[in-house]
Motif scaffolding. Structure first.
Motif, PDB file in Angstrom:
ATOM      1  N   ARG A  63      -5.166  -3.461   1.887  1.00 55.48           N
ATOM      2  CA  ARG A  63      -3.768  -3.650   2.275  1.00 55.48           C
ATOM      3  C   ARG A  63      -2.992  -2.412   1.868  1.00 55.48           C
ATOM      4  O   ARG A  63      -3.344  -1.708   0.930  1.00 55.48           O
ATOM      5  CB  ARG A  63      -3.192  -4.882   1.595  1.00 55.48           C
ATOM      6  N   ASN A  64      -1.916  -2.182   2.576  1.00 56.96           N
ATOM      7  CA  ASN A  64      -1.023  -1.080   2.240  1.00 56.96           C
ATOM      8  C   ASN A  64      -0.171  -1.484   1.040  1.00 56.96           C
ATOM      9  O   ASN A  64      -0.066  -2.659   0.708  1.00 56.96           O
ATOM     10  CB  ASN A  64      -0.137  -0.730   3.439  1.00 56.96           C
ATOM     11  N   THR A  68       1.367  -4.890   3.962  1.00 56.81           N
ATOM     12  CA  THR A  68       0.835  -4.992   5.320  1.00 56.81           C
ATOM     13  C   THR A  68      -0.649  -4.651   5.293  1.00 56.81           C
ATOM     14  O   THR A  68      -1.157  -4.076   4.334  1.00 56.81           O
ATOM     15  CB  THR A  68       1.581  -4.044   6.282  1.00 56.81           C
ATOM     16  N   TYR A  69      -1.319  -5.013   6.370  1.00 57.64           N
ATOM     17  CA  TYR A  69      -2.748  -4.767   6.432  1.00 57.64           C
ATOM     18  C   TYR A  69      -3.046  -3.356   6.899  1.00 57.64           C
ATOM     19  O   TYR A  69      -2.414  -2.860   7.818  1.00 57.64           O
ATOM     20  CB  TYR A  69      -3.420  -5.785   7.339  1.00 57.64           C
ATOM     21  N   GLY A  70      -4.027  -2.739   6.255  1.00 58.30           N
ATOM     22  CA  GLY A  70      -4.431  -1.384   6.594  1.00 58.30           C
ATOM     23  C   GLY A  70      -5.289  -1.359   7.842  1.00 58.30           C
ATOM     24  O   GLY A  70      -5.670  -2.398   8.377  1.00 58.30           O
ATOM     25  N   GLU A  96      -7.376  -5.548  -2.348  1.00 58.73           N
ATOM     26  CA  GLU A  96      -8.060  -4.473  -3.079  1.00 58.73           C
ATOM     27  C   GLU A  96      -7.189  -3.249  -3.313  1.00 58.73           C
ATOM     28  O   GLU A  96      -7.701  -2.166  -3.600  1.00 58.73           O
ATOM     29  CB  GLU A  96      -9.340  -4.057  -2.342  1.00 58.73           C
ATOM     30  N   ARG A  97      -5.887  -3.412  -3.208  1.00 55.75           N
ATOM     31  CA  ARG A  97      -5.007  -2.253  -3.408  1.00 55.75           C
ATOM     32  C   ARG A  97      -5.290  -1.560  -4.731  1.00 55.75           C
ATOM     33  O   ARG A  97      -5.364  -2.198  -5.774  1.00 55.75           O
ATOM     34  CB  ARG A  97      -3.536  -2.678  -3.378  1.00 55.75           C
ATOM     35  N   LEU A  98      -5.458  -0.264  -4.656  1.00 56.86           N
ATOM     36  CA  LEU A  98      -5.638   0.631  -5.804  1.00 56.86           C
ATOM     37  C   LEU A  98      -6.938   0.429  -6.582  1.00 56.86           C
ATOM     38  O   LEU A  98      -7.104   1.001  -7.646  1.00 56.86           O
ATOM     39  CB  LEU A  98      -4.443   0.544  -6.759  1.00 56.86           C
TER      40      LEU A  98
END
Length: 137
Positions: A63-64, A68-70, A96-98
Motif C-alpha cells: 500500500r502507498n 491507497t493500493y500500490g 506491508e508498508r515500510l
C-alpha cells in the motif's frame, strides 16, 4: 496448534517466513528467486510450506503511504487467490508498508554487506510482515 506462513512477494524474490507453533514469533525460511511463472512459484511455496502445515498464508499487500493500493496490489491479490485455491489454506492480506525499508535498516545496523543484504532482505521483510500479524492477534 496453528502455524502461519508469511510472504513478501516481489518481482524478483519472494521472502518466506513461518510462525512458531505457539504463534509468538516469526522466523525466516528463505528468499526465493521468482521464475516468472506464477504457477510454478505458487507450487514451490506450497511444497515448501507443507511440512509446517499452515492454516493461513499472510501475504504482504503493498500500500502507498496514504493508504491507497500500490501498483503491485492486483498482481499480489491474484497470486494470493491462486495460492488459496491450490493449497486450500486461507490467505490473509496484510499491510506491508515500510517492511522492506525496516528490513534494510535492520541489516545495515547489523553491518551486513550490501551483497549479503540483497540475498536476505526479502526474507527479513516476510518476518516483519508475519510478526506484525502475529502481534495483532
Amino acid at each position: 496448534m496453528t502455524r502461519y506462513i508469511g510472504l513478501d512477494i516481489g518481482t524478483k524474490r519472494i521472502g518466506i517466513a513461518v510462525s512458531d507453533a505457539l504463534n509468538m514469533t516469526a522466523q525466516g525460511i528463505e528468499s526465493y528467486n521468482v521464475t516468472g511463472d506464477d504457477e510454478a512459484d505458487i507450487d514451490y511455496i506450497i511444497s515448501l510450506s507443507k511440512k509446517f502445515q499452515p492454516v493461513s498464508y499472510v501475504v504482504g499487500l503493498p500500500r502507498n503511504m496514504n493508504g491507497t493500493y500500490g501498483p503491485m496490489c492486483d498482481k499480489i491479490k491474484a497470486i494470493g487467490q491462486r495460492l488459496k485455491e491450490k493449497s486450500g489454506c486461507n490467505v490473509i492480506f496484510w499491510d506491508e508498508r515500510l517492511t522492506t525499508v525496516s528490513a534494510e535498516r535492520m541489516l545495515v545496523g547489523a553491518d551486513v554487506s550490501r551483497k549479503k543484504r540483497r540475498k536476505v532482505v526479502d526474507k527479513i521483510a516476510a518476518v516483519i510482515i508475519l510478526q506484525s500479524y502475529i502481534d495483532g492477534l
